[in-house]
Design a protein around this motif. Structure first.
Motif, PDB file in Angstrom:
ATOM      1  N   PHE A 168       0.830  -1.211   0.000  1.00 60.84           N
ATOM      2  CA  PHE A 168       0.000   0.000   0.000  1.00 60.84           C
ATOM      3  C   PHE A 168       0.859   1.252   0.000  1.00 60.84           C
ATOM      4  CE2 PHE A 168      -1.588   3.361   2.824  1.00 60.84           C
ATOM      5  CZ  PHE A 168      -2.567   3.868   1.997  1.00 60.84           C
ATOM      6  N   GLN A 185      -3.510   8.652   4.545  1.00 59.16           N
ATOM      7  CA  GLN A 185      -2.419   8.211   3.680  1.00 59.16           C
ATOM      8  C   GLN A 185      -1.211   9.123   3.824  1.00 59.16           C
ATOM      9  OE1 GLN A 185      -3.258   8.624  -0.455  1.00 59.16           O
ATOM     10  NE2 GLN A 185      -1.172   8.165  -1.086  1.00 59.16           N
ATOM     11  N   PHE A 193      -9.220  -1.182  -6.786  1.00 55.06           N
ATOM     12  CA  PHE A 193      -9.002  -0.753  -5.401  1.00 55.06           C
ATOM     13  C   PHE A 193      -7.960   0.350  -5.361  1.00 55.06           C
ATOM     14  CE2 PHE A 193      -6.969  -1.450  -1.158  1.00 55.06           C
ATOM     15  CZ  PHE A 193      -8.061  -1.138  -0.385  1.00 55.06           C
ATOM     16  N   GLN A 216      -6.161   2.548  -3.040  1.00 58.22           N
ATOM     17  CA  GLN A 216      -5.941   2.570  -1.595  1.00 58.22           C
ATOM     18  C   GLN A 216      -5.876   3.961  -0.995  1.00 58.22           C
ATOM     19  OE1 GLN A 216      -3.925   1.322  -4.026  1.00 58.22           O
ATOM     20  NE2 GLN A 216      -2.740  -0.408  -3.290  1.00 58.22           N
ATOM     21  N   GLY A 264     -11.236   3.463  -2.181  1.00 53.05           N
ATOM     22  CA  GLY A 264     -10.663   2.305  -1.501  1.00 53.05           C
ATOM     23  C   GLY A 264     -11.403   1.965  -0.230  1.00 53.05           C
ATOM     24  N   ASN A 301     -11.444  -9.314   3.034  1.00 53.71           N
ATOM     25  CA  ASN A 301     -10.642  -8.821   1.920  1.00 53.71           C
ATOM     26  C   ASN A 301     -10.087  -9.971   1.089  1.00 53.71           C
ATOM     27  OD1 ASN A 301     -11.146  -6.357   3.096  1.00 53.71           O
ATOM     28  ND2 ASN A 301      -9.043  -5.997   3.775  1.00 53.71           N
ATOM     29  N   ALA A 317      -4.905  -3.201  -7.436  1.00 58.13           N
ATOM     30  CA  ALA A 317      -4.430  -1.855  -7.085  1.00 58.13           C
ATOM     31  C   ALA A 317      -4.334  -0.970  -8.314  1.00 58.13           C
ATOM     32  CB  ALA A 317      -3.071  -1.953  -6.402  1.00 58.13           C
ATOM     33  N   MET A 328      -8.414   0.580   7.758  1.00 56.54           N
ATOM     34  CA  MET A 328      -7.215   0.468   6.937  1.00 56.54           C
ATOM     35  C   MET A 328      -6.095  -0.262   7.677  1.00 56.54           C
ATOM     36  SD  MET A 328      -7.955   1.803   4.015  1.00 56.54           S
ATOM     37  CE  MET A 328      -6.348   2.024   3.275  1.00 56.54           C
ATOM     38  N   PHE A 370      -2.909  -1.984   5.696  1.00 56.44           N
ATOM     39  CA  PHE A 370      -2.536  -0.997   4.694  1.00 56.44           C
ATOM     40  C   PHE A 370      -1.785   0.191   5.275  1.00 56.44           C
ATOM     41  CE2 PHE A 370      -6.530  -2.952   3.114  1.00 56.44           C
ATOM     42  CZ  PHE A 370      -5.994  -3.612   2.019  1.00 56.44           C
TER      43      PHE A 370
END
Length: 354
Positions: free
Chosen positions: A15, A113, A157, A159, A164, A178, A185, A319, A324
């Motif tokens: 990720f 993120q 997906f 992320q 996501g 999942n 990705a 997450m 991730f």
């Protein structure tokens, strides 16, 4: 660009590499891992207008159009050095790191993120959406009818973007792990190509992209699979160094109020908004623009951010559970000096709880 091979489970390392690799390579450095992860903006929030000559680079395309169409742009007390037409979370984070974007609008996941890869930024305004904004579109001739049918299928997906988390929440609600699906990705900009070529079976699409896709491929058996999964937050956020600059912080404070007023204007003047944005900017018909707008819930701005922070924490935990991102206390992502400014700038009917 070739589509990455499907992977049944994307781990944290994958990720972070996919979400942050491009911007880290561009910056020529590794993720920041110092104690700055928990630093807070310094000083009190300026209350007056920004000093003459202050400028911001703003990456909120809808706001640019709303302010121009409504005339609110005349109330900007600072110079917009550039209106940047980017909205994908990874692109915004790269812009923050390159110091080419001062403020942007995204869903709740890009700030998570950013923190995970060491880019320091804070949320300065919150809008809540209590209505689904994404529909799962299927590839042409797909047999998928419900979210339960996702089992064993390839799902696009992204992320580092809202899409996501919508996927993860939809799987959880459908009782699927999942590992029950193949998460492919991809950045959201590649979802359409992947659907068209049947490299994925399903992908979450928002409007007006969904309408454009189904108009073209509905005759070939593509369809929308609605769910009640809500992506609650739209946020304004800015790099920490911008918020630590008193002049720029004052400009951001001014922009928060105009951003909220522009959103409210678009709701109250939907015919003008449809023409300015959906027809002239996005290239859909006036009839489709009307259908899209009529499907949306009224925008709401909370005076108190507790609910938004709880939602953001749930997202971060989801997450982290999937491997991730690392565990995170999301309270550090919110600059509560700005709390309530957006809500105070709009009529009472646009405030959360109204």
């Amino acid at each position: 660009m070739p589509t990455p091979s499907p992977s049944p489970r994307l781990g944290r390392r994958g990720f972070l590499a996919l979400a942050g690799g491009t911007l880290l390579a561009a910056a020529g450095c590794a993720p920041q891992t110092t104690n700055a992860a928990h630093s807070e903006p310094a000083g009190e929030l300026p209350t007056g207008p920004p000093p003459a000559g202050t400028s911001l680079a703003v990456a909120v395309r809808t706001s640019q159009i709303q302010l121009a169409a409504s005339g609110l742009d005349k109330n900007l007390p600072f110079k917009v050095s550039s209106w940047i037409n980017l909205n994908a979370g990874p692109d915004i984070i790269q812009g923050f790191r390159a110091r080419s974007i001062d403020v942007a609008s995204n869903a709740g996941i890009p700030p998570i993120q950013a923190e995970a890869i060491g880019v320091k930024a804070r949320i300065v305004a919150v809008q809540e959406r209590h209505h689904p904004t994404y529909t799962f579109a299927t590839a042409p001739a797909s047999s998928i009818r419900t979210a339960e049918d996702f089992k064993g299928k390839k799902i696009a997906f992204s992320q580092g973007q809202a899409q996501g988390v919508v996927v993860l929440r939809a799987l959880k609600k459908a009782g699927l792990a999942n590992s029950d699906v193949q998460l492919v990705a991809l950045p959201s900009t590649q979802f359409l190509t992947a659907l068209q070529s049947k490299q994925v079976d399903v992908a979450p699409l928002g409007e007006p992209t969904l309408t454009k896709y189904l108009t073209q491929y509905g005759k070939d058996g593509a369809r929308g699979v609605p769910t009640d999964v809500v992506d609650l937050l739209t946020v304004l956020w800015a790099p920490l160094e911008v918020l630590n600059d008193p002049a720029k912080a004052a400009a951001v404070r001014s922009y928060v109020t105009l951003w909220a007023q522009g959103v409210a204007w678009a709701w109250d003047n939907s015919d003008q908004w449809i023409d300015a944005y959906y027809v002239k900017d996005q290239g859909v018909s006036a009839a489709d623009g009307r259908r899209i707008v009529d499907s949306l819930a009224k925008p709401r701005f909370p005076a108190n951010w507790d609910n938004a922070i709880a939602w953001e924490q749930e997202t971060a935990d989801l997450m982290a559970e999937g491997g991730f991102v690392p565990k995170l206390d999301v309270k550090t992502l919110f600059d509560r000096r700005f709390e309530g400014l957006a809500a105070a700038a709009v009529p009472a009917g646009f405030r959360a709880g109204a």
